[in-house]
Design a protein around this motif. Structure first.
Motif, short mmCIF file in Angstrom:
data_model
loop_
_atom_site.label_atom_id
_atom_site.label_comp_id
_atom_site.label_asym_id
_atom_site.label_seq_id
_atom_site.Cartn_x
_atom_site.Cartn_y
_atom_site.Cartn_z
N GLY A 148 35.54 51.56 48.91
CA GLY A 148 36.32 51.51 50.14
C GLY A 148 36.26 52.79 50.95
O GLY A 148 36.98 52.94 51.95
N ASP A 149 35.38 53.71 50.58
CA ASP A 149 35.33 55.01 51.26
C ASP A 149 34.59 54.88 52.59
O ASP A 149 33.43 54.47 52.64
N VAL A 150 35.28 55.28 53.65
CA VAL A 150 34.75 55.09 55.00
C VAL A 150 33.43 55.83 55.26
O VAL A 150 32.64 55.44 56.10
N GLY A 183 35.69 45.32 43.03
CA GLY A 183 35.44 46.38 43.99
C GLY A 183 36.65 46.52 44.89
O GLY A 183 37.49 45.62 44.98
N VAL A 184 36.78 47.64 45.54
CA VAL A 184 37.92 47.88 46.43
C VAL A 184 37.90 46.91 47.60
O VAL A 184 38.93 46.42 48.03
N LEU A 185 36.72 46.63 48.12
CA LEU A 185 36.58 45.69 49.23
C LEU A 185 35.70 44.52 48.81
O LEU A 185 34.84 44.66 47.94
N SER A 186 35.92 43.39 49.46
CA SER A 186 35.09 42.21 49.21
C SER A 186 34.30 41.89 50.48
O SER A 186 34.84 41.99 51.58
N ALA A 242 26.66 48.96 37.62
CA ALA A 242 27.89 49.70 37.31
C ALA A 242 29.12 48.86 37.63
O ALA A 242 30.08 48.81 36.84
N VAL A 243 29.10 48.18 38.77
CA VAL A 243 30.25 47.38 39.18
C VAL A 243 30.45 46.20 38.23
O VAL A 243 31.58 45.92 37.80
#
Lengths: 598, 598
Positions: free
Chosen positions: B314-316, B10-13, B242-243
């Protein structure tokens, strides 16, 4: 007299099916369609669903716990319509009656174990109403014997108890059975059912006891509340009890409840019952157009109640609400072909329904359905249309009152007249005297008719809302001509109705109008109208209207709340066609709205 | 890591409870109250109601068919809170497990006979989530053994079938169990549950298959629909699948559904699920303030989903919606004393609730209740608050991202910081570096913060909504200071939201405000506000607002529709006090409204 409501006293007396005959016209056509199509439609579905087979002992039993009542409502419709299928169906029903008069295909073997949801007394109520219709139209027969035995069983079992039914209706049925048979214990049983309600008589449930009007005694209530059909059936029975027992206090209580309900809990169409979850009224001013439940049966119950209050008091406001409900709810509940029905009657539909095959389980959606899992509405429409002429006119000591104008012949109050009119499309009502007579003729001038005249004997005079009255004597051929100005009018909601803020609706005569969008017609999601006089068009005998509007076209993606007051974009001017609300949903899946943003 | 969601990519952990410690403050106080009061409150009620006794074999069994799941949610809360009562309760639960791993106190003996309403897989899902929490906080024990045996039973029984559960939740639970154990069949089982839904897998019901998202495969859906909790739990599980399987198409499908749902089916408070009758979303733009259902559990599910989408992309915008939902839904769902709860969260209440003793059957009303017949909400609040620190911050390869500002210490992404702030009352957020380090620090600038600055190293610069980023290296004692201008702002609805026409609401920072009337305070039924800058007052650490209004005073009797556009009478000028929505209903029975007529 062939009449569903026949009080022994009251300001007005009803005229029954033997005194009021409808000719072809708005209601006459619907009554004929009901007799020729809808009654058979209901019987076919009740066979197909197994609900009639339940009386023949077919197993497994099918349908909901109250499905017997649908057959009884159909029998009532057949009785009023003198339908030839009645005796055979009554014979089938009779097979299920037990030795002591008990009859119920669901609870036989576990009698009276669930007063909250069992509906046993409710089913008796509809059986008795069917028998009352049969007695008045025909006389004693197998159906009436079954119902009288059931009523006697009820009196034996419940006269001294504290129990009542989660669904009222038996109250008014027993009073009518008393009226037709003269047997006083039926009235006394009805009175006790009314008085024990709210002590309380039933268990608490998640919806609360207000759901079945058991939260307080009926004399203490300020407003109709809970399940709308239950509340309005109960109120009808309470009026019947009050009238027969001379209980003025009880009558006044219902009048006050009605008044507050009409002021705060009634939709423009006359629809009652805002909430889906418990089919209840909801709070004061909770009148959402999109999620209005407005069950067709509740509107029928409202017409029954208004008729009773009109008879008891003579107050024109009850006839005014009945008119609104007849033209905008009853006429909406059944399709133009007589074979499909609305259960809920919202004033706005945002998403066109997906056509269903067969039964509509959810009793929702913007398309009429031929049948429902709970199919009270079709049968209720059938019995109401079959007895509809009895709601049109009344008599008093001084003569005849005509409350609803539709082509018809009416005899009563010392006169015989023919009503000729294109109502509700046109405002001219001609009342032609058929025979010499003496009675005073009163014509209702609807509350909406601010510009009306009455022509008689060469003079024309303005008449105000209420009743326009002309004294006899009459000679055959005499004529009255009421002219109700039928211009379309804009109507605005009370500011406390939050769901209708900054909206207006268009009415014309007794009809509420709506915008409808079928297929690729312009969408109604984001429109705004100009409050200018609508333009009329008449096509195929229906008056349609047009107003100026601007239609928005934004998809509205992104967070829908922001600092800008003006969310509409890409609006374009358009002419918006309005049709009578009762005609919507006859062209296929549609979106619709009655209240139009200004 | 002590974390309820731990994707392998994922973009963020996420940063778990071991990395984020809350100090006294808005959320720290609530998390402490939850640990000290709410968890015990839930356990007491579950004993009292007999739901725990069901596991001991006490008869008759008590509670609804899914009551086991409440004990599992409570166990999850206990696990995150390191609550000393967990082992004994887990031991009680273990007694009910059968030899092959099956465990359900309702359906033992009639296993898997009702997938539509039985909730057996749903109960496993919550059991597994509790075990995941326990494994991450503590390690293997009796609870985790029970859950693993149940999960293995599920895989044996359902891997090759076509069946699934009427209530999703097991999907995300199995993915997390895979993540914590590495056992791939759990992921495969979750994947199959996701893919077989909508083929369809379940029977049709009166609410329609959309009720449990079985109307179409999840990849084809355009929007969240049906029962809101079911839809959002399912979507969370779909993101997890999905991830872990690298299925970009599946992730994009959920992102598009979320986007449309947020644009068209979400209330200002972040609440989701407009309809009471089936606890469903309803149609696009069907967003009534008064009858908004907005179940507390749906808001928790929305936070869970937004967190997963934030980690994946990671989308705010996902953190923005989470913030809105945290401050206006989660914080509203529980009273300031931690012992009573809202189930439904409308944005307008017209009639002050009558206080109830004990259980609230209907899960409605304007007063928080200590317990409900269906008591998912209290337990869901307990498990969410117990794991709340894990939602505050994340890491990426380049450093630390702080999404939610509350007094806390955070270690991750190569830095260790202390967050000092009076948020949400005040807009100053100081991030103090505690140790030398290297990572980039990103601070979320909320979407509402149109006027924000970041001070660092002697310079101050404006920062736009999104993330404000400052690179290291850091020395202990370094400081970042984010200033979010906290002026109250008027917010207007999209014109397609019919129920909010000609209304505005006031927000300040992340908080939605409302007017509340308790006792004989001026009624809110017929008010109109002037859209002028509100005045702020701070009292006892809470910022309240005042706006100018005119209060109507008409009783509104009579037919509520007429030719006049101006229904308001006797209006008088007044100052209208606004309080944060999350604080309403703490002073006794009240009426309330968020959306104020202009």
């Amino acid at each position: 007299m062939a009449n569903p409501v026949l009080p022994s006293s009251g300001v007005l007396s009803p005229l029954g099916l033997d005194a009021v005959r409808l000719s072809p016209g708005f209601w006459g056509d619907r009554v004929a369609l009901n007799r020729e199509v809808t009654i058979a439609h209901c019987q076919e579905w009740e066979e197909r669903e197994g609900w009639i087979g339940n009386f023949r002992g077919e197993r497994p039993r099918r349908g909901r716990e109250f499905s017997d009542s649908e057959i009884y409502k159909l029998l009532e419709a057949m009785a009023w319509a003198d339908h030839p299928g009645l005796p055979a169906l009554a014979e089938t029903v009779a097979q299920a009656q037990e030795g002591d008069g008990y009859i119920n295909t669901r609870w036989s073997g576990s009698r009276y174990t669930d007063f909250e949801w069992g509906h046993e007394l409710y089913c008796y109520g509809h059986l008795i109403q069917a028998a009352v219709a049969r007695l008045r139209m025909h006389g004693e027969d197998r159906l009436t014997q079954v119902a009288v035995r059931a009523a006697d069983h009820v009196c034996r079992r419940f006269m001294d108890g504290t129990e009542t039914c989660g669904h009222p209706v038996i109250e008014m049925a027993l009073v009518e059975l008393y009226r037709v048979t003269g047997t006083e214990r039926y009235l006394e049983m009805a009175r006790r059912f009314v008085e024990r309600r709210g002590l309380p008589a039933l268990a608490d449930i998640p919806f609360g006891r207000a759901y079945y009007q058991d939260d307080m005694p009926v004399r203490q209530a300020q407003v109709f509340r809970g399940h709308a059909v239950r509340a309005l059936y109960l109120a009808s029975g309470v009026v019947d009890v009050a009238v027969e027992t001379g209980d003025e206090e009880l009558l006044k209580a219902v009048e006050a409840q009605w008044e507050r309900t009409v002021a705060r809990r009634t939709h423009l169409t006359g629809g009652m019952g805002s909430r889906h979850i418990d089919e209840s009224f909801g709070d004061d001013y909770e009148l959402p157009p999109d999620r209005a439940y407005n069950e067709t049966c509740a509107s029928i119950a409202s017409i029954m109640l208004a008729h009773r209050l009109l008879l008891a008091t003579g107050d024109v406001r009850y006839a005014d609400l009945a008119e609104r409900t007849l033209y905008n709810m009853l006429a909406t509940g059944v399709a133009l072909d007589g074979r499909s029905f609305f259960y809920a009657n919202p004033l706005q539909v945002r998403v066109a329904a997906v056509p269903l095959e067969g039964v509509n389980h959810a009793a929702e959606g913007g398309l009429r359905s031929p049948w429902f899992d709970v199919s009270c509405c079709p049968n209720n429409i059938a019995r109401t249309l079959a007895s509809l002429p009895a709601y049109m006119a009344t008599t008093a000591a001084d003569g005849l009152q005509i409350h609803h104008f539709t082509p018809s012949e009416i005899r009563g109050g010392g006169v015989a007249v023919r009503v000729e009119t294109g109502y509700p499309w046109h405002g001219a009502v001609t009342v032609r005297v058929l025979e010499d007579g003496d009675g005073r003729i009163k014509l209702r001038v609807p509350a909406w008719a601010s510009d009306a005249t009455l022509a008689h004997g060469g003079t024309v005079r303005p008449v105000a809302p209420g009743y326009a009255s002309v004294d006899g004597p009459w000679r055959a051929g005499d004529e009255l001509r009421l002219e109700l100005a039928m211009s379309p009018r804009w109507t605005f909601p009370n500011s406390k109705i939050d769901a209708l803020r900054a909206c207006a609706a268009v009415e014309r005569g007794p009809l509420v109008y709506c915008a409808e969008s079928v297929g690729d017609e312009p969408p109604l999601a984001d429109l705004a109208v100009r409050v200018e006089p609508p333009v009329e068009h008449e096509a195929n005998g229906v008056v349609e209207l047009e107003v100026e509007a601007s239609l928005g076209d934004s998809d509205g993606d992104g967070w829908p709340y922001g600092p800008s007051r003006n969310g509409r974009v890409d609006a374009s001017d358009a002419r918006l066609r309005l049709i009578p609300y009762h005609r919507w949903g006859n062209r296929g899946p549609a979106t619709m709205r009655v209240w139009l943003p200004i």
